[in-house]
Structures are given as C-alpha cells and as structure tokens.
Design a protein around this motif. Structure first.
Motif, PDB file in Angstrom:
ATOM      1  N   GLU A  68       4.431 -15.982 -16.314  1.00 49.37           N
ATOM      2  CA  GLU A  68       5.010 -14.751 -16.857  1.00 49.37           C
ATOM      3  C   GLU A  68       3.936 -13.668 -17.003  1.00 49.37           C
ATOM      4  N   LEU A  69       2.753 -14.048 -17.451  1.00 51.23           N
ATOM      5  CA  LEU A  69       1.652 -13.093 -17.579  1.00 51.23           C
ATOM      6  C   LEU A  69       1.269 -12.528 -16.217  1.00 51.23           C
ATOM      7  N   ALA A  70       1.198 -13.385 -15.215  1.00 57.81           N
ATOM      8  CA  ALA A  70       0.855 -12.931 -13.866  1.00 57.81           C
ATOM      9  C   ALA A  70       1.896 -11.942 -13.343  1.00 57.81           C
ATOM     10  N   GLN A  83       2.177   1.245  -5.866  1.00 58.32           N
ATOM     11  CA  GLN A  83       2.318   0.317  -4.743  1.00 58.32           C
ATOM     12  C   GLN A  83       3.379  -0.722  -5.086  1.00 58.32           C
ATOM     13  N   SER A  84       3.747  -1.508  -4.092  1.00 65.68           N
ATOM     14  CA  SER A  84       4.711  -2.588  -4.337  1.00 65.68           C
ATOM     15  C   SER A  84       3.987  -3.763  -5.002  1.00 65.68           C
ATOM     16  N   PRO A  85       4.722  -4.545  -5.789  1.00 66.63           N
ATOM     17  CA  PRO A  85       4.112  -5.743  -6.376  1.00 66.63           C
ATOM     18  C   PRO A  85       3.546  -6.684  -5.312  1.00 66.63           C
ATOM     19  N   ARG A  86       4.223  -6.809  -4.176  1.00 67.22           N
ATOM     20  CA  ARG A  86       3.719  -7.669  -3.095  1.00 67.22           C
ATOM     21  C   ARG A  86       2.360  -7.198  -2.602  1.00 67.22           C
ATOM     22  N   THR A  87       2.210  -5.905  -2.398  1.00 64.69           N
ATOM     23  CA  THR A  87       0.941  -5.347  -1.924  1.00 64.69           C
ATOM     24  C   THR A  87      -0.166  -5.614  -2.942  1.00 64.69           C
ATOM     25  N   VAL A  88       0.125  -5.375  -4.204  1.00 67.65           N
ATOM     26  CA  VAL A  88      -0.865  -5.585  -5.262  1.00 67.65           C
ATOM     27  C   VAL A  88      -1.261  -7.064  -5.345  1.00 67.65           C
ATOM     28  N   ALA A  89      -0.289  -7.959  -5.331  1.00 69.63           N
ATOM     29  CA  ALA A  89      -0.576  -9.390  -5.431  1.00 69.63           C
ATOM     30  C   ALA A  89      -1.442  -9.856  -4.271  1.00 69.63           C
ATOM     31  N   ARG A  90      -1.112  -9.447  -3.082  1.00 65.93           N
ATOM     32  CA  ARG A  90      -1.894  -9.852  -1.909  1.00 65.93           C
ATOM     33  C   ARG A  90      -3.308  -9.280  -1.990  1.00 65.93           C
ATOM     34  N   LEU A  93      -5.452 -11.198  -4.462  1.00 68.72           N
ATOM     35  CA  LEU A  93      -5.836 -12.507  -3.955  1.00 68.72           C
ATOM     36  C   LEU A  93      -6.694 -12.441  -2.689  1.00 68.72           C
ATOM     37  N   GLY A  94      -6.984 -11.222  -2.230  1.00 66.76           N
ATOM     38  CA  GLY A  94      -7.820 -11.059  -1.051  1.00 66.76           C
ATOM     39  C   GLY A  94      -7.124 -11.439   0.241  1.00 66.76           C
ATOM     40  N   LEU A  95      -5.790 -11.343   0.254  1.00 68.90           N
ATOM     41  CA  LEU A  95      -5.020 -11.673   1.443  1.00 68.90           C
ATOM     42  C   LEU A  95      -4.828 -10.423   2.287  1.00 68.90           C
ATOM     43  N   PRO A  96      -4.686 -10.595   3.589  1.00 68.11           N
ATOM     44  CA  PRO A  96      -4.472  -9.412   4.436  1.00 68.11           C
ATOM     45  C   PRO A  96      -3.117  -8.778   4.158  1.00 68.11           C
TER      46      PRO A  96
END
Length: 98
Positions: A68-70, A83-90, A93-96
C-alpha cells in the motif's frame, strides 16, 4: 459457501492483527506504522530497525502495508511529475521505458 467466506475472512483478520508494543504503551502497532518504519529503515540501511518493525505485525500484514505504501508513493510521485504511475515505477526500478 458461507463457511468458506467465513474461513477466508478469519484468515484475513488474523493476518491483520498487530502485536502490542513492548514496554508501558499497550496500544498495538498499526500495520501502516510498521510498513513505514520497515521501509524507511531499509532506505536508511538500518537492519536492526527493519527487524524490529517486521516483528510488530504478521508477515502478511507487513507485506500488505508495504504494498500500500509503494502504491501511494508511486501515485504521489506520478502526480508531482505529471507522468503515469507506470512510467514512474519503471523509472524508480531502473527499467527501460516501454
């Protein structure tokens, strides 16, 4: 059918139970307090504090609180950055980018 629902609800309720604080204060730790303490201890590389916070609640409750915190953190950063949550999360995490 209702027996299965009751049994599942009992497991969830058990997982959400918290243990009372050690010492004079008898108020149990909230699972979100435990999650916040656990995550900040990890961010500060303080294994002793992380272990202490992990003992405040069940592993299932801690996992729920950390998740929940994440989610809330990613949503807040996404709004702040526009930005979108997906963009921020990636990005976190250092994902492309997709």
């Amino acid at each position: 059918m209702w027996g299965k629902v009751r049994k599942a609800g009992g497991r969830v309720a058990h997982a959400m139970r918290t243990e009372p604080k050690v010492g004079g204060d008898k108020r149990p730790h909230n699972l979100f307090e435990a999650a916040a303490a656990y995550v900040t201890a990890g961010a500060e590389d303080d294994q002793e504090r992380a272990d202490e916070a992990a003992g405040w609640v069940s592993p299932e409750a801690l996992s729920f609180g950390v998740n929940e915190l994440a989610c809330r953190a990613v949503i807040a950063l996404a709004r702040e950055r526009g930005q979108s949550p997906r963009t921020v999360a990636r990005e976190l995490l250092g994902l492309p980018a997709e």
